[in-house]
Write a protein that holds these residues in place. Structure first.
Motif, mmCIF file in Angstrom:
data_model
loop_
_atom_site.group_PDB
_atom_site.id
_atom_site.type_symbol
_atom_site.label_atom_id
_atom_site.label_comp_id
_atom_site.label_asym_id
_atom_site.label_seq_id
_atom_site.Cartn_x
_atom_site.Cartn_y
_atom_site.Cartn_z
ATOM 1 N N THR A 1 0.829 -1.205 0.000
ATOM 2 C CA THR A 1 0.000 0.000 0.000
ATOM 3 C C THR A 1 0.865 1.257 0.000
ATOM 4 O O THR A 1 0.540 2.257 -0.660
ATOM 5 C CB THR A 1 -0.939 0.000 1.215
ATOM 6 O OG1 THR A 1 -1.786 -1.153 1.148
ATOM 7 C CG2 THR A 1 -1.802 1.253 1.242
ATOM 8 N N GLU B 1 -6.614 0.242 -12.482
ATOM 9 C CA GLU B 1 -7.602 0.863 -11.599
ATOM 10 C C GLU B 1 -8.193 -0.167 -10.638
ATOM 11 O O GLU B 1 -8.525 -1.289 -11.029
ATOM 12 C CB GLU B 1 -8.713 1.491 -12.436
ATOM 13 C CG GLU B 1 -9.710 2.304 -11.632
ATOM 14 C CD GLU B 1 -10.717 3.006 -12.512
ATOM 15 O OE1 GLU B 1 -11.635 3.641 -11.961
ATOM 16 O OE2 GLU B 1 -10.580 2.916 -13.758
ATOM 17 N N ASP B 2 -8.287 0.225 -9.361
ATOM 18 C CA ASP B 2 -8.885 -0.603 -8.305
ATOM 19 C C ASP B 2 -8.106 -1.893 -8.038
ATOM 20 O O ASP B 2 -8.659 -2.856 -7.471
ATOM 21 C CB ASP B 2 -10.340 -0.955 -8.637
ATOM 22 C CG ASP B 2 -11.231 0.274 -8.712
ATOM 23 O OD1 ASP B 2 -10.981 1.235 -7.957
ATOM 24 O OD2 ASP B 2 -12.162 0.279 -9.546
ATOM 25 N N THR C 1 -3.442 -3.998 -3.473
ATOM 26 C CA THR C 1 -2.054 -3.588 -3.265
ATOM 27 C C THR C 1 -1.371 -4.394 -2.165
ATOM 28 O O THR C 1 -0.247 -4.076 -1.777
ATOM 29 C CB THR C 1 -1.981 -2.092 -2.913
ATOM 30 O OG1 THR C 1 -2.755 -1.825 -1.744
ATOM 31 C CG2 THR C 1 -2.497 -1.239 -4.069
#
Length: 259
Positions: free
Chosen positions: A185, A199-200, A203
């Motif tokens: 992250t 996208e989306d 992580t």
């Protein structure tokens, strides 16, 4: 369990603590000479007695945002008076998340200058104020990035002889899932990584496919990761290119670093 020599074998000169994430006093058991404590808001400032105890066995540096009330050398600096004499400081502009709207509007340069007059041995955090920090001539406190090696070489080639400390999230494992859970992250927030990620995309360890490849590549750019021997290669490389101090933030928590 790591031995008392693991931190030294990894080549870390200092450990950075986030007081919102750990019990700061536990750092007394970490075999390291310098402990840097991040600023995460006034509610998470360690008690003066905790700082005093840690500084009896280590060089303790407390990050203080010069725009924040309590640490503002051109305004309210009441919290500075409460710091034990043995505790040094890292002077930073301050992350906007920990500042009020009024504090964010305050000028950084004159405050850094005034703070350094009172604390000439302080380090200066460079994030978002690189040119101002360099102009102070104080120890530069840089965040590890994919351009760090190039910037270090350039600074030394240009004749900068001051101290440069490099800060990096540090993970003492080479397990891919553990790495992503610890710093996935974090690296995903770096702009070049954020732009490259689908996208989306997940992580953490659940990341797959192209997203997982991007994140694992980014770990090498923005963190120190691997076995103690692999970390030593990375920290030695940083010093060879111009860093004088390597500061590791235990991204998995303090436990792997405790004696």
């Amino acid at each position: 369990m790591l031995t008392t020599n693991t931190v030294a074998r990894a080549g870390l000169d200092a450990i950075a603590l986030k007081p919102a994430e750990c019990t700061v006093s536990d750092a007394a058991s970490i075999p390291v000479d310098t402990i840097a404590i991040d600023y995460e808001g006034r509610d998470h400032l360690p008690a003066a007695e905790t700082l005093r105890t840690l500084s009896s066995d280590a060089n303790v540096l407390l990050t203080t945002p010069v725009r924040a009330d309590g640490f503002d050398p051109l305004g309210d600096d009441s919290l500075v008076a409460d710091l034990p004499d043995a505790v040094g400081r890292v002077l930073v502009a301050g992350h906007p998340a920990y500042l009020t709207d009024e504090e964010r509007e305050r000028a950084v340069a004159p405050r850094l200058g005034a703070a350094l007059e009172a604390e000439p041995d302080a380090w200066v955090g460079t994030e978002s104020v690189e040119r101002i920090a360099m102009a102070t001539g104080a120890t530069q406190y840089d965040l590890l990035s994919r351009s760090t090696d190039r910037e270090l070489r350039a600074l030394r080639s240009a004749g900068f002889n001051g101290d440069i400390a490099v800060y990096a999230p540090t993970v003492l494992t080479d397990d891919e899932n553990a790495l992503l859970d610890a710093v996935g992250t974090y690296v995903a927030r770096r702009q070049p990584v954020a732009r490259a990620l689908p996208e989306d995309a997940a992580t953490d360890a659940s990341a797959t496919g192209r997203a997982r490849e991007i994140l694992l590549e980014a770990v090498a750019d923005y963190a120190l990761a691997g076995t103690a021997a692999e970390l030593r290669e990375q920290t030695d490389s940083l010093r060879a290119t111009g860093a004088t101090t390597v500061v590791g933030y235990p991204a998995q928590g303090l436990e792997p670093f405790l004696a």
